[in-house]
Enzyme design. Structure first.
Site, mmCIF file in Angstrom:
data_model
loop_
_atom_site.group_PDB
_atom_site.id
_atom_site.type_symbol
_atom_site.label_atom_id
_atom_site.label_comp_id
_atom_site.label_asym_id
_atom_site.label_seq_id
_atom_site.Cartn_x
_atom_site.Cartn_y
_atom_site.Cartn_z
ATOM 1 N N VAL A 19 0.834 -1.203 0.000
ATOM 2 C CA VAL A 19 0.000 0.000 0.000
ATOM 3 C C VAL A 19 0.873 1.259 0.000
ATOM 4 C CG1 VAL A 19 -1.839 1.254 1.189
ATOM 5 C CG2 VAL A 19 -1.864 -1.243 1.159
ATOM 6 N N GLY A 193 -1.088 -12.949 -2.901
ATOM 7 C CA GLY A 193 -0.896 -11.738 -2.095
ATOM 8 C C GLY A 193 -2.186 -11.140 -1.557
ATOM 9 N N LYS A 211 -13.487 -4.677 10.239
ATOM 10 C CA LYS A 211 -14.124 -3.733 9.325
ATOM 11 C C LYS A 211 -15.588 -3.503 9.709
ATOM 12 C CE LYS A 211 -10.947 -5.276 5.708
ATOM 13 N NZ LYS A 211 -10.728 -6.323 4.702
HETATM 14 N N1 HSE Z 1 -6.682 -9.460 3.655
HETATM 15 C C1 HSE Z 1 -7.664 -8.487 3.339
HETATM 16 C C2 HSE Z 1 -8.697 -9.141 2.434
HETATM 17 C C3 HSE Z 1 -7.009 -7.307 2.660
HETATM 18 O O1 HSE Z 1 -8.493 -10.282 2.021
HETATM 19 O O2 HSE Z 1 -9.717 -8.544 2.152
HETATM 20 C C4 HSE Z 1 -7.680 -5.989 2.847
HETATM 21 O O3 HSE Z 1 -8.052 -5.682 4.133
#
Ligand code: HSE
Length: 434
Positions: A19, A193, A211
Protein backbone atom coordinates in the site's frame (compact mmCIF):
# COMPACT_ATOMS: atom_id res chain seq x y z
CA UNK A 1 -4.36 23.22 12.03
CA UNK A 2 -4.81 25.45 8.96
CA UNK A 3 -2.32 25.37 6.12
CA UNK A 4 -1.56 28.19 3.73
CA UNK A 5 -3.38 27.78 0.45
CA UNK A 6 -1.15 27.02 -2.48
CA UNK A 7 1.61 25.31 -0.47
CA UNK A 8 1.81 21.56 -1.14
CA UNK A 9 0.47 19.29 1.58
CA UNK A 10 3.42 17.28 2.92
CA UNK A 11 3.13 13.59 3.75
CA UNK A 12 5.27 11.37 5.94
CA UNK A 13 4.57 7.71 5.18
CA UNK A 14 5.14 5.07 7.85
CA UNK A 15 5.22 1.58 6.29
CA UNK A 16 6.25 0.88 2.72
CA UNK A 17 4.58 -2.42 1.87
CA UNK A 18 2.23 -2.88 -1.09
CA UNK A 19 0.00 0.00 0.00
CA UNK A 20 2.83 2.43 0.85
CA UNK A 21 4.47 1.83 -2.52
CA UNK A 22 1.02 2.17 -4.13
CA UNK A 23 0.51 5.59 -2.50
CA UNK A 24 3.87 6.85 -3.78
CA UNK A 25 3.15 5.49 -7.27
CA UNK A 26 -0.30 7.12 -7.32
CA UNK A 27 1.07 10.52 -6.30
CA UNK A 28 3.75 10.25 -8.99
CA UNK A 29 1.25 9.28 -11.66
CA UNK A 30 -1.58 11.68 -10.75
CA UNK A 31 0.26 14.75 -9.42
CA UNK A 32 -1.44 17.34 -11.65
CA UNK A 33 -4.89 15.83 -11.12
CA UNK A 34 -4.46 15.82 -7.33
CA UNK A 35 -3.33 19.46 -7.41
CA UNK A 36 -6.43 20.43 -9.39
CA UNK A 37 -8.69 18.55 -7.01
CA UNK A 38 -7.14 19.77 -3.75
CA UNK A 39 -6.23 23.26 -4.91
CA UNK A 40 -2.63 22.49 -3.89
CA UNK A 41 0.03 19.88 -4.55
CA UNK A 42 0.54 16.62 -2.66
CA UNK A 43 4.16 15.89 -1.83
CA UNK A 44 5.84 13.04 0.07
CA UNK A 45 8.62 14.44 2.26
CA UNK A 46 9.51 11.59 4.62
CA UNK A 47 9.27 7.80 4.76
CA UNK A 48 9.97 5.08 7.26
CA UNK A 49 10.00 1.30 6.96
CA UNK A 50 11.80 -1.71 8.42
CA UNK A 51 14.11 -2.41 5.47
CA UNK A 52 15.71 0.52 3.70
CA UNK A 53 17.41 -1.60 1.01
CA UNK A 54 14.36 -3.43 -0.32
CA UNK A 55 13.38 -2.68 -3.93
CA UNK A 56 9.77 -1.50 -3.87
CA UNK A 57 9.57 -0.43 -7.50
CA UNK A 58 9.36 3.26 -6.55
CA UNK A 59 12.08 5.90 -6.19
CA UNK A 60 12.55 6.92 -2.54
CA UNK A 61 15.69 9.01 -3.09
CA UNK A 62 14.02 12.41 -2.70
CA UNK A 63 12.36 11.55 0.64
CA UNK A 64 13.92 11.90 4.06
CA UNK A 65 14.44 8.39 5.50
CA UNK A 66 13.58 7.73 9.15
CA UNK A 67 14.47 4.48 10.92
CA UNK A 68 12.11 5.38 13.76
CA UNK A 69 8.54 5.93 12.52
CA UNK A 70 7.41 7.38 15.87
CA UNK A 71 10.12 10.04 15.78
CA UNK A 72 9.16 10.72 12.17
CA UNK A 73 5.50 11.14 13.16
CA UNK A 74 6.50 13.69 15.78
CA UNK A 75 9.33 15.57 14.11
CA UNK A 76 9.47 15.18 10.32
CA UNK A 77 8.67 18.10 8.04
CA UNK A 78 5.06 17.10 7.26
CA UNK A 79 1.38 18.00 7.65
CA UNK A 80 -0.04 14.47 7.42
CA UNK A 81 1.29 11.19 8.77
CA UNK A 82 0.13 8.23 6.68
CA UNK A 83 0.19 5.10 8.86
CA UNK A 84 0.47 1.93 6.78
CA UNK A 85 2.26 -0.32 9.27
CA UNK A 86 -0.71 -2.35 10.49
CA UNK A 87 -1.46 -4.12 13.76
CA UNK A 88 -3.82 -3.10 16.52
CA UNK A 89 -1.14 -1.98 18.97
CA UNK A 90 2.60 -1.49 19.10
CA UNK A 91 4.36 0.77 16.63
CA UNK A 92 1.31 1.63 14.51
CA UNK A 93 -0.60 2.90 17.54
CA UNK A 94 2.42 4.80 18.83
CA UNK A 95 2.87 6.47 15.42
CA UNK A 96 -0.77 7.62 15.29
CA UNK A 97 -0.78 8.85 18.87
CA UNK A 98 2.50 10.75 18.46
CA UNK A 99 1.26 12.42 15.29
CA UNK A 100 -2.16 13.36 16.71
CA UNK A 101 -0.65 14.68 19.94
CA UNK A 102 1.62 16.89 17.81
CA UNK A 103 -1.47 18.20 15.98
CA UNK A 104 -0.54 16.42 12.78
CA UNK A 105 -3.27 14.93 10.65
CA UNK A 106 -3.32 11.13 10.38
CA UNK A 107 -4.51 8.94 7.54
CA UNK A 108 -4.46 5.22 8.30
CA UNK A 109 -5.40 2.00 6.51
CA UNK A 110 -5.21 0.06 9.76
CA UNK A 111 -8.53 -1.67 10.45
CA UNK A 112 -7.26 -3.59 13.48
CA UNK A 113 -6.06 -0.38 15.15
CA UNK A 114 -9.33 1.45 14.50
CA UNK A 115 -11.49 -1.52 15.50
CA UNK A 116 -9.71 -1.68 18.86
CA UNK A 117 -8.89 1.97 19.54
CA UNK A 118 -10.94 4.02 17.05
CA UNK A 119 -13.01 5.96 19.56
CA UNK A 120 -10.00 6.83 21.74
CA UNK A 121 -8.00 7.93 18.68
CA UNK A 122 -10.91 10.11 17.51
CA UNK A 123 -11.03 11.78 20.94
CA UNK A 124 -7.28 12.30 20.78
CA UNK A 125 -7.51 13.87 17.32
CA UNK A 126 -10.33 16.16 18.42
CA UNK A 127 -8.24 17.41 21.36
CA UNK A 128 -5.56 18.82 19.03
CA UNK A 129 -7.84 19.58 16.08
CA UNK A 130 -6.12 17.04 13.83
CA UNK A 131 -7.96 15.11 11.14
CA UNK A 132 -8.05 11.32 11.35
CA UNK A 133 -9.03 9.53 8.14
CA UNK A 134 -9.42 5.79 7.62
CA UNK A 135 -11.24 5.30 4.32
CA UNK A 136 -8.65 2.68 3.35
CA UNK A 137 -9.30 0.60 6.47
CA UNK A 138 -12.62 -0.81 5.22
CA UNK A 139 -13.11 -2.58 1.90
CA UNK A 140 -9.91 -1.25 0.26
CA UNK A 141 -10.82 0.99 -2.66
CA UNK A 142 -14.58 1.00 -1.99
CA UNK A 143 -15.45 4.44 -0.52
CA UNK A 144 -17.90 3.13 2.07
CA UNK A 145 -16.54 5.19 4.99
CA UNK A 146 -17.21 8.47 3.21
CA UNK A 147 -20.54 7.16 1.92
CA UNK A 148 -21.78 6.39 5.43
CA UNK A 149 -20.26 9.45 7.08
CA UNK A 150 -21.25 12.01 4.45
CA UNK A 151 -23.23 10.77 1.46
CA UNK A 152 -25.86 9.01 3.58
CA UNK A 153 -25.76 11.45 6.50
CA UNK A 154 -29.43 12.37 6.07
CA UNK A 155 -30.57 8.83 6.83
CA UNK A 156 -31.03 6.62 9.82
CA UNK A 157 -29.23 3.45 8.82
CA UNK A 158 -30.88 0.22 9.97
CA UNK A 159 -28.54 -2.34 8.44
CA UNK A 160 -25.10 -2.64 6.86
CA UNK A 161 -23.95 -5.94 5.48
CA UNK A 162 -21.34 -7.06 3.06
CA UNK A 163 -18.44 -9.08 1.83
CA UNK A 164 -15.60 -7.46 3.70
CA UNK A 165 -12.78 -9.93 3.17
CA UNK A 166 -11.51 -10.58 -0.33
CA UNK A 167 -9.45 -13.61 0.66
CA UNK A 168 -12.47 -15.50 2.00
CA UNK A 169 -14.62 -14.56 -0.96
CA UNK A 170 -11.87 -15.72 -3.30
CA UNK A 171 -11.54 -19.03 -1.43
CA UNK A 172 -15.29 -19.70 -1.39
CA UNK A 173 -15.60 -18.78 -5.07
CA UNK A 174 -12.72 -21.08 -6.07
CA UNK A 175 -13.97 -23.95 -3.90
CA UNK A 176 -17.40 -23.69 -5.46
CA UNK A 177 -16.12 -23.46 -9.03
CA UNK A 178 -13.42 -26.14 -8.82
CA UNK A 179 -14.50 -28.43 -5.95
CA UNK A 180 -11.01 -28.05 -4.40
CA UNK A 181 -10.68 -28.15 -0.60
CA UNK A 182 -10.14 -25.13 1.64
CA UNK A 183 -6.40 -25.61 2.39
CA UNK A 184 -5.40 -25.83 -1.29
CA UNK A 185 -7.25 -22.69 -2.24
CA UNK A 186 -5.94 -20.76 0.79
CA UNK A 187 -2.39 -21.51 -0.41
CA UNK A 188 -3.32 -19.94 -3.79
CA UNK A 189 -4.74 -16.83 -2.08
CA UNK A 190 -1.52 -16.41 -0.10
CA UNK A 191 0.61 -16.81 -3.24
CA UNK A 192 -1.52 -14.17 -4.98
CA UNK A 193 -0.90 -11.74 -2.10
CA UNK A 194 -4.55 -11.37 -0.99
CA UNK A 195 -4.19 -12.76 2.51
CA UNK A 196 -3.11 -10.87 5.63
CA UNK A 197 0.40 -11.52 7.02
CA UNK A 198 -1.34 -13.91 9.40
CA UNK A 199 -4.00 -15.56 7.19
CA UNK A 200 -5.94 -16.72 10.24
CA UNK A 201 -7.14 -13.09 10.46
CA UNK A 202 -8.77 -13.60 7.07
CA UNK A 203 -10.12 -17.16 7.30
CA UNK A 204 -11.26 -16.95 10.93
CA UNK A 205 -13.31 -13.84 10.19
CA UNK A 206 -11.27 -11.41 12.32
CA UNK A 207 -10.36 -9.06 9.46
CA UNK A 208 -14.01 -8.80 8.40
CA UNK A 209 -15.00 -8.25 12.05
CA UNK A 210 -12.54 -5.35 12.37
CA UNK A 211 -14.12 -3.73 9.32
CA UNK A 212 -17.68 -4.43 10.50
CA UNK A 213 -17.04 -2.83 13.90
CA UNK A 214 -15.89 0.35 12.11
CA UNK A 215 -18.91 0.35 9.80
CA UNK A 216 -21.32 -0.13 12.73
CA UNK A 217 -19.90 2.90 14.47
CA UNK A 218 -20.27 5.06 11.36
CA UNK A 219 -23.72 3.71 10.51
CA UNK A 220 -25.33 3.81 13.93
CA UNK A 221 -23.42 6.56 15.77
CA UNK A 222 -22.12 4.18 18.44
CA UNK A 223 -18.62 3.79 19.88
CA UNK A 224 -16.57 1.18 18.03
CA UNK A 225 -17.20 -2.15 19.80
CA UNK A 226 -15.06 -4.89 18.29
CA UNK A 227 -15.60 -7.09 21.36
CA UNK A 228 -19.34 -7.05 20.59
CA UNK A 229 -18.91 -8.72 17.18
CA UNK A 230 -19.80 -12.42 16.95
CA UNK A 231 -17.06 -13.91 14.74
CA UNK A 232 -16.90 -17.21 12.83
CA UNK A 233 -14.68 -18.02 9.85
CA UNK A 234 -14.77 -20.36 6.89
CA UNK A 235 -12.40 -23.19 7.90
CA UNK A 236 -15.21 -25.71 8.37
CA UNK A 237 -16.85 -25.09 4.99
CA UNK A 238 -16.35 -28.12 2.70
CA UNK A 239 -16.79 -28.28 -1.08
CA UNK A 240 -19.81 -30.44 -0.29
CA UNK A 241 -21.52 -27.53 1.52
CA UNK A 242 -21.08 -25.40 -1.60
CA UNK A 243 -22.68 -28.19 -3.66
CA UNK A 244 -25.62 -28.54 -1.26
CA UNK A 245 -26.00 -24.76 -1.25
CA UNK A 246 -26.32 -24.79 -5.04
CA UNK A 247 -28.93 -27.53 -4.83
CA UNK A 248 -30.92 -25.48 -2.32
CA UNK A 249 -30.72 -22.26 -4.39
CA UNK A 250 -28.04 -20.49 -2.31
CA UNK A 251 -24.43 -19.35 -2.45
CA UNK A 252 -22.21 -19.31 0.63
CA UNK A 253 -20.54 -15.99 1.48
CA UNK A 254 -18.63 -14.84 4.54
CA UNK A 255 -20.82 -11.87 5.46
CA UNK A 256 -20.40 -9.14 8.01
CA UNK A 257 -23.87 -8.03 9.14
CA UNK A 258 -24.67 -5.13 11.49
CA UNK A 259 -28.26 -4.28 12.39
CA UNK A 260 -29.80 -1.67 14.64
CA UNK A 261 -33.05 -2.49 16.39
CA UNK A 262 -34.93 -1.03 19.33
CA UNK A 263 -33.08 -3.52 21.55
CA UNK A 264 -29.55 -2.61 20.44
CA UNK A 265 -26.97 -3.31 17.77
CA UNK A 266 -26.17 -6.79 16.50
CA UNK A 267 -22.85 -7.35 14.78
CA UNK A 268 -21.92 -10.73 13.34
CA UNK A 269 -19.47 -12.23 10.89
CA UNK A 270 -20.12 -15.80 9.76
CA UNK A 271 -20.52 -17.96 6.66
CA UNK A 272 -23.99 -17.22 5.33
CA UNK A 273 -26.24 -18.84 2.74
CA UNK A 274 -27.72 -16.12 0.52
CA UNK A 275 -30.22 -16.67 -2.30
CA UNK A 276 -28.45 -17.02 -5.67
CA UNK A 277 -30.36 -14.00 -7.00
CA UNK A 278 -29.44 -11.66 -4.08
CA UNK A 279 -27.16 -8.79 -5.23
CA UNK A 280 -24.44 -9.90 -2.81
CA UNK A 281 -24.42 -13.43 -4.30
CA UNK A 282 -23.08 -12.06 -7.58
CA UNK A 283 -19.90 -10.76 -5.92
CA UNK A 284 -17.13 -13.23 -6.70
CA UNK A 285 -13.37 -13.52 -6.18
CA UNK A 286 -11.50 -10.86 -4.20
CA UNK A 287 -14.17 -8.22 -4.77
CA UNK A 288 -15.78 -6.60 -1.71
CA UNK A 289 -19.34 -5.27 -1.55
CA UNK A 290 -21.31 -3.40 1.08
CA UNK A 291 -25.07 -2.88 1.11
CA UNK A 292 -26.65 -0.29 3.41
CA UNK A 293 -30.27 0.35 4.22
CA UNK A 294 -31.26 3.96 4.96
CA UNK A 295 -34.74 5.17 5.90
CA UNK A 296 -35.00 7.83 3.18
CA UNK A 297 -32.63 6.48 0.53
CA UNK A 298 -33.48 2.76 0.72
CA UNK A 299 -30.82 0.27 -0.31
CA UNK A 300 -27.41 1.43 -1.56
CA UNK A 301 -24.79 -1.06 -2.77
CA UNK A 302 -21.10 -0.28 -3.30
CA UNK A 303 -18.69 -2.82 -4.67
CA UNK A 304 -15.10 -2.92 -5.88
CA UNK A 305 -11.57 -4.05 -5.12
CA UNK A 306 -11.19 -4.69 -1.40
CA UNK A 307 -7.42 -5.11 -1.32
CA UNK A 308 -4.23 -4.45 -3.25
CA UNK A 309 -1.84 -1.53 -3.65
CA UNK A 310 -3.73 0.54 -6.24
CA UNK A 311 -7.25 0.34 -4.74
CA UNK A 312 -6.07 0.90 -1.17
CA UNK A 313 -3.84 3.82 -2.26
CA UNK A 314 -6.90 5.32 -3.96
CA UNK A 315 -8.70 5.35 -0.60
CA UNK A 316 -5.68 6.75 1.28
CA UNK A 317 -5.41 9.62 -1.20
CA UNK A 318 -9.12 10.46 -0.84
CA UNK A 319 -8.45 11.20 2.84
CA UNK A 320 -5.26 13.11 2.02
CA UNK A 321 -7.17 15.31 -0.45
CA UNK A 322 -9.79 16.10 2.19
CA UNK A 323 -7.03 17.31 4.50
CA UNK A 324 -5.32 19.24 1.69
CA UNK A 325 -8.56 20.97 0.68
CA UNK A 326 -9.58 21.66 4.29
CA UNK A 327 -12.72 19.50 4.11
CA UNK A 328 -13.75 18.12 7.50
CA UNK A 329 -16.51 15.86 8.71
CA UNK A 330 -16.62 14.46 12.26
CA UNK A 331 -14.37 11.40 12.38
CA UNK A 332 -17.14 8.83 12.99
CA UNK A 333 -19.90 11.06 11.58
CA UNK A 334 -20.57 12.74 14.93
CA UNK A 335 -18.14 14.16 17.53
CA UNK A 336 -16.51 11.38 19.57
CA UNK A 337 -18.31 12.39 22.78
CA UNK A 338 -21.66 12.11 20.98
CA UNK A 339 -21.07 8.45 20.06
CA UNK A 340 -23.49 6.34 22.10
CA UNK A 341 -22.22 3.42 24.13
CA UNK A 342 -22.78 0.40 21.92
CA UNK A 343 -25.58 -1.84 23.21
CA UNK A 344 -24.22 -4.91 21.45
CA UNK A 345 -26.70 -7.78 21.42
CA UNK A 346 -25.52 -11.32 22.15
CA UNK A 347 -25.65 -13.84 19.31
CA UNK A 348 -28.07 -16.00 21.34
CA UNK A 349 -30.94 -13.61 20.52
CA UNK A 350 -30.37 -13.86 16.76
CA UNK A 351 -33.36 -15.19 14.85
CA UNK A 352 -33.16 -16.83 11.45
CA UNK A 353 -33.10 -20.06 9.46
CA UNK A 354 -30.25 -22.57 9.51
CA UNK A 355 -28.52 -25.13 7.29
CA UNK A 356 -27.04 -28.07 9.20
CA UNK A 357 -24.87 -30.82 7.69
CA UNK A 358 -24.36 -34.05 9.61
CA UNK A 359 -22.20 -37.10 8.98
CA UNK A 360 -24.15 -40.05 10.28
CA UNK A 361 -24.08 -43.85 10.30
CA UNK A 362 -26.84 -44.83 7.88
CA UNK A 363 -29.08 -47.06 9.99
CA UNK A 364 -32.82 -47.11 10.70
CA UNK A 365 -34.05 -44.54 13.20
CA UNK A 366 -31.19 -42.03 12.90
CA UNK A 367 -33.30 -39.35 11.27
CA UNK A 368 -36.06 -40.01 13.82
CA UNK A 369 -33.54 -39.35 16.60
CA UNK A 370 -32.35 -36.16 14.91
CA UNK A 371 -35.87 -34.86 14.38
CA UNK A 372 -36.72 -35.67 18.01
CA UNK A 373 -33.96 -33.26 19.08
CA UNK A 374 -35.47 -30.58 16.87
CA UNK A 375 -38.96 -31.27 18.23
CA UNK A 376 -37.73 -30.98 21.83
CA UNK A 377 -36.37 -27.49 21.09
CA UNK A 378 -39.46 -26.51 19.04
CA UNK A 379 -37.32 -26.04 15.92
CA UNK A 380 -39.20 -26.67 12.70
CA UNK A 381 -37.44 -28.44 9.80
CA UNK A 382 -37.91 -27.04 6.30
CA UNK A 383 -36.11 -29.68 4.19
CA UNK A 384 -33.82 -32.68 4.46
CA UNK A 385 -31.49 -34.26 1.89
CA UNK A 386 -29.44 -37.43 2.27
CA UNK A 387 -26.48 -38.18 0.03
CA UNK A 388 -25.32 -41.75 -0.59
CA UNK A 389 -26.18 -45.13 0.93
CA UNK A 390 -23.22 -47.04 2.30
CA UNK A 391 -23.50 -49.31 5.32
CA UNK A 392 -19.70 -49.21 5.78
CA UNK A 393 -19.14 -45.43 5.58
CA UNK A 394 -20.94 -42.47 7.22
CA UNK A 395 -23.23 -40.51 4.89
CA UNK A 396 -23.99 -36.79 4.68
CA UNK A 397 -27.39 -35.52 5.69
CA UNK A 398 -28.37 -31.89 5.27
CA UNK A 399 -31.32 -30.13 6.89
CA UNK A 400 -32.64 -26.63 6.65
CA UNK A 401 -34.87 -25.13 9.33
CA UNK A 402 -37.56 -22.50 9.45
CA UNK A 403 -36.78 -19.37 11.48
CA UNK A 404 -35.75 -20.09 15.03
CA UNK A 405 -33.45 -18.57 17.64
CA UNK A 406 -29.72 -19.07 17.92
CA UNK A 407 -30.21 -20.18 21.52
CA UNK A 408 -32.59 -22.98 20.45
CA UNK A 409 -30.30 -23.92 17.59
CA UNK A 410 -27.29 -24.27 19.87
CA UNK A 411 -29.32 -26.68 22.02
CA UNK A 412 -30.25 -28.62 18.89
CA UNK A 413 -26.61 -28.83 17.75
CA UNK A 414 -25.47 -30.06 21.16
CA UNK A 415 -28.28 -32.65 21.18
CA UNK A 416 -27.45 -33.89 17.68
CA UNK A 417 -23.72 -34.04 18.40
CA UNK A 418 -24.44 -36.27 21.39
CA UNK A 419 -26.24 -38.92 19.27
CA UNK A 420 -24.24 -42.17 18.76
CA UNK A 421 -24.87 -42.27 15.03
CA UNK A 422 -23.47 -38.76 14.45
CA UNK A 423 -19.74 -39.17 13.77
CA UNK A 424 -18.49 -35.56 13.71
CA UNK A 425 -19.71 -32.20 15.02
CA UNK A 426 -22.41 -30.78 12.72
CA UNK A 427 -21.51 -27.98 10.30
CA UNK A 428 -23.94 -25.08 10.68
CA UNK A 429 -24.45 -22.20 8.27
CA UNK A 430 -26.97 -19.43 8.86
CA UNK A 431 -29.41 -18.60 6.08
CA UNK A 432 -30.11 -14.93 5.32
CA UNK A 433 -32.82 -14.17 2.76
CA UNK A 434 -32.87 -10.38 3.28
N1 HSE B 1 -6.68 -9.46 3.65
C1 HSE B 1 -7.66 -8.49 3.34
C2 HSE B 1 -8.70 -9.14 2.43
C3 HSE B 1 -7.01 -7.31 2.66
O1 HSE B 1 -8.49 -10.28 2.02
O2 HSE B 1 -9.72 -8.54 2.15
C4 HSE B 1 -7.68 -5.99 2.85
O3 HSE B 1 -8.05 -5.68 4.13
Amino acid sequence: MMMANGEAVKLAIAGLGTVGAGVIALIEAQGALLTDRAGRGVQVTAVSARDRARDRGVDLSSFEWWDDPVAMAREADCDVVVELIGGSDGVAKAVCEAALDAGRHVVSANKALIAHHGTALAERAERTGAAFGFEAAVAGGVPIVKALREGLAGNRISRVHGILNGTCNYILTEMRETGRPFEDVLADAQALGYAEADPSFDVDGVDAAHKLAILSSLAFGVAVDFAGVHVEGIRRIAPLDLEFARELGFKIKLLGIAEKTAEGVSQRVHPTMVPVDAPIAAIEGVTNAVETEGDFVGSVVLQGAGAGGGPTASAVIADVLDVAAGRRAPIFGVPADALATAQSLPMSVHEGAYYVRLRVIDRPGVIADVTAVLRDQAVSMESIIQRGRDPEEPVDVVMTTHDTTEAAMQQVLAGIDALDAVVEPPTVIRIDRT
